[in-house]
Scaffold this active site. Structure first.
Site, PDB file in Angstrom:
ATOM      1  N   ASP A  14      -7.654 -25.048  35.689  1.00 33.73           N
ATOM      2  CA  ASP A  14      -8.425 -26.100  36.461  1.00 33.73           C
ATOM      3  C   ASP A  14      -9.809 -26.166  36.228  1.00 33.73           C
ATOM      4  OD1 ASP A  14      -5.917 -27.785  37.529  1.00 33.73           O
ATOM      5  OD2 ASP A  14      -5.705 -25.959  38.571  1.00 33.73           O
ATOM      6  N   ARG A  95     -14.513 -17.689  50.709  1.00 35.97           N
ATOM      7  CA  ARG A  95     -15.183 -18.747  50.063  1.00 35.97           C
ATOM      8  C   ARG A  95     -16.605 -18.689  50.677  1.00 35.97           C
ATOM      9  NH1 ARG A  95     -10.499 -18.414  48.204  1.00 35.97           N
ATOM     10  NH2 ARG A  95      -9.808 -20.282  46.856  1.00 35.97           N
ATOM     11  N   ASP A 124      -9.708 -24.880  51.727  1.00 37.64           N
ATOM     12  CA  ASP A 124     -10.888 -24.046  50.942  1.00 37.64           C
ATOM     13  C   ASP A 124     -12.005 -25.030  50.590  1.00 37.64           C
ATOM     14  OD1 ASP A 124      -9.715 -21.427  50.822  1.00 37.64           O
ATOM     15  OD2 ASP A 124      -8.396 -21.994  49.312  1.00 37.64           O
ATOM     16  N   SER A 175       0.509 -21.396  43.277  1.00 40.79           N
ATOM     17  CA  SER A 175      -0.776 -21.301  43.430  1.00 40.79           C
ATOM     18  C   SER A 175      -1.186 -20.095  43.912  1.00 40.79           C
ATOM     19  CB  SER A 175      -1.306 -22.679  44.165  1.00 40.79           C
ATOM     20  OG  SER A 175      -2.707 -22.337  44.810  1.00 40.79           O
TER      21      SER A 175
END
Ligand code: ARG
Length: 399
Positions: A14, A95, A124, A175
């Site tokens: 991605d 993050r 996220d 994922s």
């Protein structure tokens, strides 16, 4: 001059496709930033090369392993951070650190836009954008998967039409997000919450049901920081990495849960976090020995709130900052050794030892040497129960 977009780059399909897509769509130069948080797998040079091959103007690799361990995992450990009492926050912790490095890259390369690969359904995106709002509110954000309604099929089609040097055929139904603090697996057949995880879901842990010899480990803490493993001084990164291997080999730290996302969805998540789960159990027990009762009771609530704030993406926020101060202060005497047995999926504390212990043998013992004056207890119990006794008498009077 065209705009410069700073892209949080993982090396996966991605974010690889995002490079030519953003360049074309926004007529921009893309600066790819890959942050090493101890996720293992592909080496960072290969990831850097892929970014350039996909058309990035610059590709930066940041080795943030020690920083992640010391400034993110250790505070989470000190907060005994388990969202919904189970999830050790591995993605939530990463993050805010990635954001910090995106912001430095934006300064260094004159970036005006930041981009990430998150969808609009997860936590996220919130963590990235709440972090950016706090650290660099002047930067714009674009999230191709969310803002241009991308699907995986569209991404693959785009990659093929551009002849991008990436594997588009490999079918991984999951994922996955992983780093030093653990690994998160979602989607695929796990979306049916009646389906049990199969062994191939796991990578950090061996099957806990396989018969094997137990492992014993002694973890030494200094003011809430794990500093030694079996008497060897290690950095937080080294210590966590080694404990991941040893606890992982015993199947410690597998978690299968349905969790409450900030965006309102309940989702099924499978985690494995061997070192995090073992360290939190050890740290909690050392706090039991060294932290005074009322502080310990209050801290449990603070720990839970801290975990929720971090889960919700509010790492850089006033309440989180204030709770950090409380939690740090509570670590003053959290020094000493914890001995644990790692076996059959469990990390079990078997011994504790501390110069700062509040455990007093002569007060606790039921054998000779007892210094506790039991005659004081009778009056204490009467006064302690007095308010409830008076209230109960009123209830009786009122029928
Ligand atoms: N549910 C976890 C969280 O919100 C993990 C998210 C993992 N992300 C992913 N892309 N698999 O923190």
């Amino acid at each position: 001059m065209s705009e410069r977009v700073i892209l949080a780059f993982s090396g996966g399909l991605d974010t690889s496709v995002a490079i030519p897509f953003l360049a074309e769509k926004m007529d921009a130069e893309v600066i790819a930033v890959a942050v090493d948080l101890g996720q293992g797998g592909e080496d960072m040079e290969a990831i850097q090369k892929r970014a350039i091959d996909c058309g990035a103007a610059e590709a930066v690799v940041v080795d943030a392993k020690e920083e992640f361990a010391a400034d993110f995992c250790v505070p989470a450990l000190q907060a005994n951070a388990l969202y919904m009492d189970r999830y050790p926050l591995l993605s939530s912790l990463s993050r805010p650190l990635i954001v910090k490095h995106l912001v430095s890259a934006a300064k260094q390369f004159g970036g005006t836009v930041v981009s990430h690969g998150c969808t609009g359904k997860g936590n996220d995106q919130v963590r990235f954008e709440a972090g950016l709002a706090a650290l660099a509110p002047e930067l714009k954000v674009v999230a191709p998967a969310r803002d241009f309604a991308w699907t995986r099929d569209k991404a693959i089609e785009f990659a093929e039409s551009k002849g991008l040097p990436i594997e588009t055929t490999k079918k991984n139904p999951f994922s996955i997000d992983q780093n030093l603090w653990g690994r998160a697996v979602e989607t695929g057949f796990l979306e049916d919450i009646w389906n049990g995880p199969t062994e191939d879901v796991y990578a950090y842990t061996a099957d806990p049901a396989t018969p094997r010899e137990p492992d014993e480990v002694v973890i030494t803490f200094d003011q809430g920081v794990p500093v030694e493993l079996d008497g060897r001084t290690l950095t937080p990164y080294q210590l966590i990495a080694e404990l991941n291997r040893r606890a992982g080999a015993q199947g410690v730290g597998r978690i299968d849960m349905v969790e409450d996302r900030l965006v309102g969805i309940k989702s099924r998540e499978v985690y494995e976090a061997p070192a995090a789960i073992a360290l939190i159990a050890a740290h909690m027990e050392l706090e039991n020995v060294t932290v005074e009762r009322d502080l310990a009771r209050f801290k449990r609530g603070a720990d839970q709130r801290w975990s929720e704030l971090v889960y919700d993406g509010l790492w850089y926020s006033p309440l989180k900052h204030a709770l950090d101060a409380l939690i740090a202060d509570a670590q003053r005497y959290v020094s000493g050794d914890i001995r644990m047995t790692l076996h059959a999926g469990k990390a079990t504390v078997t011994g504790r030892r501390s110069e700062q212990s509040l455990y007093d043998f002569s007060l606790a013992t039921y054998d000779t040497g007892d210094m506790f004056d039991q005659s004081l207890a009778k009056g204490f119990v009467q006064l302690f129960s007095l308010p409830a006794k008076i209230a109960a008498a009123r209830d009786t009077k009122n029928g």
